[in-house]
Design an enzyme around this catalytic site. Structure first.
Site: not given
Ligand code: BGC
Length: 908
Positions: A476, A750
């Site tokens: 990501e 997270e």
């Molecule tokens: C990310 C987040 C991001 C989100 C959107 C995720 O996959 O890791 O940090 O803000 O998607 O909701």
């Protein structure tokens, strides 16, 4: 008075700056209390200590120390400009001049580029076979090329500057030596619109006679894997270099990439930011010196130049920031070792192994170990993060092994493939990140909270890599907007992020859709999915420039961003004539990863709609755009009214009744005065009485996701509930910051429930252990626990308000911050009878210091009754605090305590 830290466009001695009218900043210090700068003078010259031929500002009566705009002669390309500054103090005495320091201009317009873009023919980039046991996800990885050109210089070189970039990532070498400390250059931008180039002083690299200039060229963001895509921008990497040389006799020449360059397959079998890197160590050779062999070299291809704008590097580049020695190295099977760095970090592992080792070494990485000690890598998803080194055992001495163009978040590394019976390998963790000047420290008597600050710093260090990424490990690693806006205030305390975000805001603007919407991520990828942003994610495009303006006083940045800020509000406004944000919510993430409660999205979105309208109105006022200001001010009032009509009861209860609804309404000033207290009470009741949805966790816990959490402790404090704020801060039971730390976290997770005693690991589909968002609490540690803040309308730290706020179990706290006007620090300590507070206020600023729970009559400074110290002005006692006004200087206050710790913090 002394001058410190002279900077140009926020940077120390930048090279290749193509800003036509750059701005100067410095810091003044003085041994004298309350000293101020009354005037300054700047001189700019083409030679050091020579005639001042570019600009002399003359003596300017002003206390301004940052972003003074260059107004001298037009600057040309590749020009070294020397500058110095002096300042006059309160008595009109001039300081010494600062030392001359230089910046070098970039190539100021496209016509200054004469070199050609070159690339390697695909024939010398064979597709790598997947190493045994490693499938490359069906994605083709190709061997990396070396490129080189040779040049005969008839004389010694007086001055040489290289301007260099790539579509891909490059390492530059001259005569076998690596140029510059930067990694992963030219960095990440939307290459379809903007490509950064770097400039280096290469004078010491060139010599009379034959010279070889070369590059290793990788795919990087350009043609490697980013997030869930491969070759998003282009198929094959290409390279551009131009070296401007001035010879001893004064003649000049430009060396540049062209069709005379040649290329060959390098020792890097494949390299990818997400997959990892494989090196064929036996293929290492002298490839970039005039005497290097000519074998296997073929002519390069000249490729079509991009239409994108080439822009000089204007933010700190990614570099090796530090090295970590392993905490332990354990043999887990014959020839296989587990390296524990003791810290979840971002970068790579460097190994040194004896030259006679033969075979294939494989390094795998993980952030966490599973309960049975095995590697937990499923949360890397499609990012393999594996480095492979093929060794033929013929090297004369130890072999150094580290990758070039990959990185990942990890704490553990498994090195396998060493001959059974080998001693543990020599390994270090090389930490990478954008090299931002450190700007803050915080520690306090509660070790958990001090660890929290360290975790926040590590989250920032690793994720501020070219762009503010969400995470550094899985497939990501994107510049998610929502994460960035909520963390920005914290980021500003920890590091000087002015230049970093100035660059990223260009990415944010480049990512806009044709209808004026910001994107969820910048640079934008997968426009069909992320091209028009969700509430609170898109609003980052408004919040960031405003916050940066408030912190650094950067009006030019605000001006630069203004039309995109107002464009975003117009985008929402157009679709929502009734002033509730119902349409165009796009991916609508809500209060992302909240636990146990779900804030209604329409309420949350409308709160952000109001907030963005409010900030655009304020920005317009600053820029003197009266009509825009009035329009947005009334829009703010209309959205605010609609919010109250639709969602708030007369008794202050808000639809959804979640922590985050109250937090946003209070933080964004959406409620009329009469409802504020009731809303604050409802918030407190929710926290203290709740049992969690479904009764899953005890009262006095947070339930917020990314969006609510940044406002949680500040709003509790602003509404007089700092005791509860402290309680949440110090909690160690789930869900809390302390819970992750009790589980050994060394970064911010997270999710609150990334790992729990009951449930083990969360779903690996989204379970990063290095995401900075929930670390947005860091702001409160500086601004409330230490108490470093500014007056509400202040810009750029001119008028500080120091309000240390002891509470909870904390008996001492210390914070230092390097603000745009200099160093501010607060250290406080409670004893049973006294409170001691040491405050450093930057020269050329003023501060009101409000000391809690001690009487004005008992207050001393430097051992003397405060009332007798003529550099202080006593402001009296207000709401249980004694106030003094001071100017810049160091102050040591001691006061007799009128209340106990329990009364101060409430929750000991
Ligand atoms: C990310 C987040 C991001 C989100 C959107 C995720 O996959 O890791 O940090 O803000 O998607 O909701």
């Amino acid at each position: 008075m002394k001058i410190l830290q002279p900077r140009v466009e926020h940077l120390v001695e930048p090279m290749g700056l193509d800003v036509p009218e750059p701005r100067f900043s410095w810091i003044v210090t003085s041994d004298r209390r309350a000293d101020v700068q009354t005037a300054f003078q700047i001189q700019v010259a083409t030679t050091q200590s020579g005639t001042v031929d570019l600009w002399d500002s003359g003596v300017v009566a002003s206390d301004q120390t940052s972003q003074v705009v260059y107004s001298g002669r037009t600057l040309s390309s590749d020009q070294t400009c020397w500058w110095r500054v002096r300042a006059w103090d309160a008595d009109d005495v001039a300081s010494d001049w600062s030392d001359w320091t230089a910046w070098t201009t970039g190539l100021m317009d496209r016509s200054a580029w004469s070199a050609s873009w070159i690339g390697a023919p695909t024939s010398i980039r064979p597709v790598a076979a997947a190493p045994e046991g490693l499938d490359l996800y069906g994605i083709e990885h190709q061997r990396l090329p070396w490129l080189r050109g040779t040049y005969d210089l008839g004389q010694a070189v007086r001055r040489a500057r290289a301007f260099v970039t790539a579509r891909g990532v490059y390492e530059l070498y001259i005569n076998g030596r690596r140029v510059g400390p930067d990694v992963l250059t030219p960095g990440w931008t939307d290459y379809r619109k903007r490509i950064q180039y770097q400039a280096y002083d290469v004078t010491p690299f060139l010599h009379p006679g034959a010279n070889c200039i070369g590059a290793l060229l990788g795919d990087g963001w350009w043609s490697g894997r980013i997030a869930w895509q491969h070759r998003f921008y282009g198929e094959q990497p290409s390279f551009l270099l131009q070296v401007h040389v001035e010879l001893e006799d004064g003649t000049t020449t430009v060396l540049g990439t062209d069709r005379t360059w040649e290329c060959a397959p390098s020792d890097v079998v494949w390299s990818d930011m997400l997959t990892g890197e494989e090196q064929d160590v036996a293929a290492r050779r002298d490839w970039c010196s005039p005497s290097a062999d000519g074998e296997a070299w073929v002519p390069v291809e000249v490729v079509v130049p991009p239409e994108a704008e080439l822009v000089g590097q204007r933010a700190p580049t990614v570099r090796r920031l530090m090295e970590l020695e392993p905490k332990s190295v354990t043999e887990t099977a014959p020839g296989t070792f587990l390296v524990d760095l003791g810290q979840n970090m971002v970068g790579w592992l460097r190994l040194s192994v004896p030259g006679e080792i033969k075979g294939t070494l494989t390094i795998r990485h993980a952030e966490m170990l599973a309960g049975d000690g095995s590697f937990y890598t499923t949360n890397y998803r499609g990012a393999q993060c594996v480095d492979v080194y093929r060794l033929d055992g013929t090297a004369a001495g130890p072999v150094e092994l580290e990758p070039h163009f990959t990185w990942r978040g990890f704490r553990f590394a498994e090195v396998s493939g060493l001959p059974p019976g080998s001693p543990p390998p020599q390994a270090v963790g090389v930490v990478l990140g954008s090299d931002l000047p450190r700007a803050g420290t915080f520690t306090c008597s509660n070790p958990m909270v001090s660890q929290l600050q360290r975790n926040i710093e590590w989250g920032q260090r690793g994720n501020f890599l070219e762009v503010p990424t969400d995470c550094p490990q899985r497939d990501e690693r994107l510049g998610w907007m929502g994460d960035a806006q909520i963390f920005l205030p914290t980021a500003c305390w920890n590091a000087d992020v002015a230049a970093f975000f100035t660059k990223w805001l260009d990415d944010v603007i480049d990512a806009r859709s044709p209808s004026g919407a910001f994107a969820d991520v910048a640079p934008v990828v997968r426009e069909e999915l992320f091209g028009e942003a969700a509430p609170a994610w898109g609003d980052a495009g408004v919040i960031l420039p405003w916050e940066l303006y408030r912190r650094y006083g950067d009006v030019r940045l605000l001006e630069h961003c203004f039309s995109s800020m107002s464009g975003w509000v117009a985008y929402i406004d157009e679709a929502n004539p009734d002033r509730l944000w119902r349409q165009r919510r796009n991916n609508d993430y809500g209060d992302w990863l909240a636990v146990g409660e779900d804030t209604p999205r329409e309420v949350l979105s409308t709160a952000y709609f109001a907030h963005s309208a409010d900030l655009v109105g304020r920005a317009a006022r600053v820029l003197g755009l009266t009509a825009e200001a009035e329009r947005h001010e009334s829009l703010f009032e209309e959205v605010r009214a609609a919010f109250n009509d639709a969602y708030v009861t007369p008794s202050g209860r808000i639809v959804g009744n979640t922590q985050t609804t109250y937090l946003l309404a209070l933080a964004f000033d959406l409620l009329p005065e009469a409802k504020r207290a009731a809303a604050a009470e409802a918030l407190v009741a929710l926290i203290t009485d709740r049992r969690g949805l479904g009764g899953t966790f005890p009262p006095n816990h947070l339930a917020t996701g990314f969006l609510g959490v940044g406002h949680l402790l500040p709003v509790l404090t602003a509404t007089g509930n700092e005791d509860l704020a402290y309680r949440l801060l110090e909690n160690e039971t789930y869900p809390s910051w302390g819970y992750s730390i009790a589980q050994g976290a060394t970064t911010i997770w997270e999710r609150w429930d990334g790992w729990t005693e009951e449930g083990g690991f969360q779903n690996a589909g989204m379970n990063s252990f290095n995401h900075y968002s929930l670390g947005s609490v860091g702001e409160w540690l500086f601004s409330t626990v230490a108490g470093i803040a500014t007056e509400p309308e202040d810009v750029g730290f001119r008028r500080l308000v120091i309000r240390p706020t002891p509470g909870g179990s904390i008996t001492w706290a210390r914070a230092e911050h390097e603000c745009i006007r200099g160093r501010v620090s607060v250290a406080w300590e409670l004893t049973d009878t006294e409170m001691r507070v040491e405050v450093v206020v930057p020269t050329n600023t003023t501060a009101e210091v409000w000391l809690p729970g001690l009487s004005a009559s008992s207050l001393t400074e430097g051992g003397r009754p405060a009332a007798d110290v003529d550099t202080l002005e006593l402001l009296g006692e207000v709401e249980g605090r004694t106030g003094v006004r001071v100017g810049g200087g160091t102050y040591a206050f001691v006061g007799g305590r009128t209340v106990t710790s329990a009364q101060l913090g409430g929750s000991t």
